[in-house]
Design a protein around this motif. Structure first.
Motif, mmCIF file in Angstrom:
data_model
loop_
_atom_site.group_PDB
_atom_site.id
_atom_site.type_symbol
_atom_site.label_atom_id
_atom_site.label_comp_id
_atom_site.label_asym_id
_atom_site.label_seq_id
_atom_site.Cartn_x
_atom_site.Cartn_y
_atom_site.Cartn_z
ATOM 1 N N THR A 23 -24.478 -6.323 9.305
ATOM 2 C CA THR A 23 -24.109 -5.540 7.739
ATOM 3 C C THR A 23 -22.578 -5.630 6.869
ATOM 4 O OG1 THR A 23 -25.205 -3.198 7.890
ATOM 5 C CG2 THR A 23 -26.700 -5.638 6.945
ATOM 6 N N GLN A 24 -22.384 -4.833 7.695
ATOM 7 C CA GLN A 24 -20.797 -4.208 7.281
ATOM 8 C C GLN A 24 -19.549 -5.843 7.630
ATOM 9 O OE1 GLN A 24 -20.778 -0.864 10.617
ATOM 10 N NE2 GLN A 24 -20.917 0.442 9.284
ATOM 11 N N GLN A 25 -20.179 -6.289 8.839
ATOM 12 C CA GLN A 25 -19.374 -7.282 8.971
ATOM 13 C C GLN A 25 -19.496 -9.185 8.003
ATOM 14 O OE1 GLN A 25 -19.541 -9.176 13.734
ATOM 15 N NE2 GLN A 25 -19.929 -6.996 13.711
ATOM 16 N N ILE A 26 -20.739 -8.794 7.614
ATOM 17 C CA ILE A 26 -21.086 -9.430 6.759
ATOM 18 C C ILE A 26 -20.128 -9.385 5.103
ATOM 19 C CG2 ILE A 26 -23.355 -10.398 5.306
ATOM 20 C CD1 ILE A 26 -24.596 -10.350 7.615
ATOM 21 N N GLU A 27 -20.475 -7.896 5.184
ATOM 22 C CA GLU A 27 -20.145 -7.964 3.872
ATOM 23 C C GLU A 27 -18.535 -7.849 3.704
ATOM 24 O OE1 GLU A 27 -18.727 -3.309 1.425
ATOM 25 O OE2 GLU A 27 -20.425 -3.377 4.133
ATOM 26 N N MET A 28 -17.768 -7.641 4.945
ATOM 27 C CA MET A 28 -16.197 -8.116 5.382
ATOM 28 C C MET A 28 -15.968 -9.202 4.659
ATOM 29 S SD MET A 28 -15.041 -5.140 8.275
ATOM 30 C CE MET A 28 -14.059 -5.672 8.388
ATOM 31 N N LEU A 29 -16.160 -10.077 5.381
ATOM 32 C CA LEU A 29 -16.225 -11.580 5.530
ATOM 33 C C LEU A 29 -17.045 -12.393 4.137
ATOM 34 C CD1 LEU A 29 -18.333 -13.114 8.346
ATOM 35 C CD2 LEU A 29 -15.509 -12.534 8.314
ATOM 36 N N ASP A 30 -17.754 -11.740 3.532
ATOM 37 C CA ASP A 30 -18.093 -12.164 1.191
ATOM 38 C C ASP A 30 -16.966 -11.323 0.675
ATOM 39 O OD1 ASP A 30 -20.455 -12.828 2.924
ATOM 40 O OD2 ASP A 30 -22.179 -11.253 2.242
ATOM 41 N N ALA A 31 -16.130 -10.301 1.338
ATOM 42 C CA ALA A 31 -15.347 -9.887 0.494
ATOM 43 C C ALA A 31 -14.319 -11.292 0.055
ATOM 44 C CB ALA A 31 -14.785 -8.643 1.057
ATOM 45 N N GLY A 32 -13.776 -12.247 1.796
ATOM 46 C CA GLY A 32 -12.687 -13.114 1.909
ATOM 47 C C GLY A 32 -12.498 -12.447 2.470
ATOM 48 N N MET A 33 -11.801 -11.779 3.672
ATOM 49 C CA MET A 33 -11.650 -12.174 5.425
ATOM 50 C C MET A 33 -11.750 -12.915 5.544
ATOM 51 S SD MET A 33 -12.128 -8.014 6.392
ATOM 52 C CE MET A 33 -11.497 -6.308 5.491
ATOM 53 N N ASP A 34 -10.925 -13.792 6.506
ATOM 54 C CA ASP A 34 -10.826 -15.027 7.109
ATOM 55 C C ASP A 34 -11.741 -15.072 8.841
ATOM 56 O OD1 ASP A 34 -9.590 -16.503 5.544
ATOM 57 O OD2 ASP A 34 -8.528 -15.722 6.372
ATOM 58 N N ASP A 35 -11.362 -13.621 9.316
ATOM 59 C CA ASP A 35 -11.982 -13.335 10.941
ATOM 60 C C ASP A 35 -12.196 -11.975 10.758
ATOM 61 O OD1 ASP A 35 -13.061 -13.655 13.161
ATOM 62 O OD2 ASP A 35 -11.949 -14.790 14.042
ATOM 63 N N ILE A 36 -12.509 -11.475 11.785
ATOM 64 C CA ILE A 36 -12.650 -9.914 12.410
ATOM 65 C C ILE A 36 -12.344 -9.098 13.534
ATOM 66 C CG2 ILE A 36 -14.493 -7.733 12.141
ATOM 67 C CD1 ILE A 36 -15.725 -9.267 9.840
ATOM 68 N N ILE A 37 -12.089 -8.841 13.852
ATOM 69 C CA ILE A 37 -11.532 -8.054 15.503
ATOM 70 C C ILE A 37 -11.416 -6.142 15.386
ATOM 71 C CG2 ILE A 37 -9.233 -7.428 14.532
ATOM 72 C CD1 ILE A 37 -8.217 -8.331 17.739
ATOM 73 N N HIS A 38 -12.241 -5.979 16.408
ATOM 74 C CA HIS A 38 -13.035 -4.946 16.180
ATOM 75 C C HIS A 38 -11.928 -3.839 17.801
ATOM 76 C CE1 HIS A 38 -16.866 -7.108 15.004
ATOM 77 N NE2 HIS A 38 -16.783 -6.175 14.456
#
Length: 658
Positions: free
Chosen positions: A621-636
């Motif tokens: 849910t946290q990753q979806i929130e970040m992507l929905d906000a406009g981030m292009d990708d995520i690195i953990h």
């Protein structure tokens, strides 16, 4: 209306037996028939039925009920509405208004319409319903608190892992490159030791808090000398005090000697845990001060429970709740006279902002997943310390002003004891991890020449006894005390819940690393293709920000830094970047909010600029929130430098092909 049922009861008599108020009304809201229960609800006599009984409606519900009642009368529709009474203890009732059908109207000779009105008591049902709703709400709140607590701990434990991973890469590169100075390896090892110590502290705090929260933590009283125990506890900070060039004093107030408490029964490990929390913060924020760097730890004593210590410290007001947690009254503590050991930690550091101080005095709010970087960390430090103080019959407090340093004070209730027949002093050795980290730091100091430039601070086990004016019982209130007191009054009152929710407070965050030169990474890239690539690193954790920036610079990128989302937003409006590394949990403005704000700036540049989320949050849910906000990708976190480079390169290439 005089119809006889079974030859004995009339319709009126039968209606009077009902526990529900019943009335038959004509089209003008006039009562044609009422039963006994309905008459009991009537407070006056009048032509209109509503006026006769409506005075029993609670004032907050009256307008709502009256509006619905008259609208239903006009529209000739059915109505069901609940309301409270205006009695001393409000009761719940339900009003039902239903239009009569044609047969009933003919039977009752009501040619122009009418209604049957019932009023029933539903207090028991409503109470059960509200109770279930409250239970469900509390269960949902506890679930959310647990999720945020896990998120916070995950973030704090995973965050230093990136720094450890990057420093490990530096050490491996230095081993391969024989020309790298030993100081580089020492500084990387020192950073790793800081991160390990931080993670150990987080784990210790979580375990302690869990035991406290479950009422499983017990005190282990033993005979000892507070002044010696506290001195040995603080000795683990000597390498860091020397490195940061902080002047350190450890003194006994006259009150300590006056009370004659050379030997006492106390749980010294818990007392030391609180002191370590406070001294850790004092060192961290004093090292950031621009002017003098001084820390002083003072010990006093009292035969009566102190209202504050020092007098210029504002205690958190816990009241009877804290007193009930006192665990020093069990038989193992004996019957010796009670005394109170009082400890003050004063620093000349950066102080605490007004907003942060207000939150210190608000009710427990550990639910927040990330505290401000000024007094950052797990958010458990003060909460654990405060609970330990309560368990030991004590309390903790603070006074501060931003830019003028802070003073934290706490006290423990102890039992007086006599000197043991054997003169062998108790062993207060620190843990193996603390011992190892202290040794690594000492070696780093030696490798970088700190030992030759600075004198190691003295922390005597038998400190001098002196008069310390500002902590004496008769000390006058100073400006910082009055400032903090006012902020405490502005904050919400402390209302401990059953779970004794946590509080935001200063806890040890990973400290600043030494500024060591960057090392090249074993990534095959052409430097000229990256010469114009400008990267914005948005990260509130100092050690991670500096290491990532140094790694990217070693790869040929031009790097700018921001410590929170608001600074990132400002930077994007001043300059152009090829990619943004956006941390998620930050003070002032988090990564999600900052990303949305950047995307909403309205230009083609801000709409297309690659934003790579860098986070220790791992829930879907946290990753979806970040992507929905406009981030292009995520690195953990933790991540390797190679992985970070590949992500950045992919995003930049993707942008260039649009």
């Amino acid at each position: 209306m005089a119809t006889v049922l079974d030859g004995s009861l009339s319709a009126q008599e039968l209606a009077d037996m009902l526990p529900t108020g019943v009335a038959i009304l004509n089209q003008n809201d006039e009562s044609i028939m009422v039963n006994r229960r309905f008459r009991e609800l009537m407070t006056c006599s009048g032509a209109r039925s509503f006026e006769c009984w409506s005075q029993s409606i609670h004032p907050e519900d009256y307008d709502r009920v009256a509006t619905a009642y008259f609208e239903t009368s006009r529209s000739k529709h059915a109505l069901r509405i609940e309301f409270r009474t205006r009695s001393r203890i409000p009761l719940w009732r339900v009003l039902m208004l239903a239009p009569l059908d044609n047969a009933d109207l003919h039977r009752l000779n009501l040619s122009n319409g009418g209604f049957i009105c019932t009023i029933a008591d539903i207090t028991h049902e409503k109470t059960a319903e509200l109770l279930q709703a409250e239970i469900a709400r509390e269960a949902q709140e506890r679930k959310q608190q647990q999720e945020r607590f896990i998120d916070m701990i995950s973030h704090e434990v995973r965050n230093p892992l990136s720094a450890i991973l990057h420093c490990t890469e530096d050490i491996l590169e230095a081993v391969k490159d024989k020309e790298k100075p030993v100081a580089d390896i020492a500084q990387a090892a020192e950073t790793i030791s800081f991160c390990i110590a931080h993670q150990k502290k987080i784990v210790d705090d979580v375990l302690t808090f869990s035991k406290l929260d479950a009422s499983m933590l017990t005190l282990s009283p033993r005979r000892g000398q507070p002044k010696r125990h506290l001195a040995r506890t603080m000795s683990i900070f000597r390498p860091e005090l020397r490195k940061q060039d902080i002047q350190f004093e450890y003194k006994l107030d006259n009150s300590y000697a006056d009370c004659g408490i050379e030997w006492v029964l106390a749980d010294f490990s818990r007392m030391g845990q609180v002191l370590i929390n406070l001294v850790s913060n004092a060192i961290k924020f004093t090292a950031r001060a621009d002017s003098k760097r001084e820390i002083r730890v003072s010990i006093g004593a009292s035969t009566k429970r102190p209202p504050s210590y020092p007098p210029n410290v504002v205690f958190f007001e816990s009241g009877e709740h804290a007193l009930r947690l006192d665990a020093t009254t069990t038989p193992e503590w004996g019957e010796s006279p009670v005394a109170y050991v009082m400890v003050a930690v004063k620093d000349t550091g950066i102080g605490i902002s007004d907003q942060a101080q207000k939150r210190l005095f608000e009710r427990f709010n550990q639910a927040t997943p990330r505290t401000e970087s000024v007094y950052g960390g797990s958010g458990l430090g003060l909460n654990v310390s405060r609970k330990l103080c309560h368990l030991h019959g004590g309390e903790i407090g603070a006074s501060s002003r931003e830019g003028e340093g802070s003073t934290f004070g706490f006290f423990f209730k102890v039992r007086r004891d006599t000197e043991p027949p054997s003169l062998n002093l108790p062993n207060y050795d620190e843990s193996e991890i603390e011992h190892l980290c202290g040794g690594i730091q000492a070696l780093s100091n030696k490798a970088t020449g700190v030992n030759s430039r600075k004198k190691s601070p003295e922390i005597p086990e038998d400190p001098i006894i002196t008069h310390i004016a500002e902590i004496s019982p008769g000390a006058a209130s100073d400006d910082k005390y009055m400032h903090t007191l006012e902020l405490a009054h502005q904050a919400k009152p402390d209302e401990p819940s059953a779970s004794d929710r946590q509080i935001l407070h200063p806890d040890l965050d990973v400290d600043e690393p030494s500024n060591s030169p960057g090392t090249s990474d074993s990534i095959g890239v052409e430097s000229d293709t990256k010469a114009t690539r400008h990267i914005l690193v948005v990260e509130d954790n100092i050690i991670n920000r500096q290491i990532v920036s140094r790694k990217l610079q070693s790869l040929g990128f031009h790097v700018s830094e921001a410590t929170n989302g608001q600074e990132a937003l400002d930077a994007v409006q001043r300059d152009e970047f090829d990619c943004i590394l956006m941390d998620q949990e930050m003070p002032v403005m988090n990564g999600t909010s900052a990303t949305m704000a950047i995307r909403n700036l309205g230009s083609d540049y801000t709409a297309d600029i690659p934003i790579l989320g860098v986070t220790a949050n791992v829930r879907a849910t946290q990753q979806i929130e970040m992507l929905d906000a406009g981030m292009d990708d995520i690195i953990h976190k933790p991540y390797r430098t190679n992985d970070l480079y590949e992500k950045i390169n992919q995003l930049i290439i993707l942008r260039s092909t649009k």
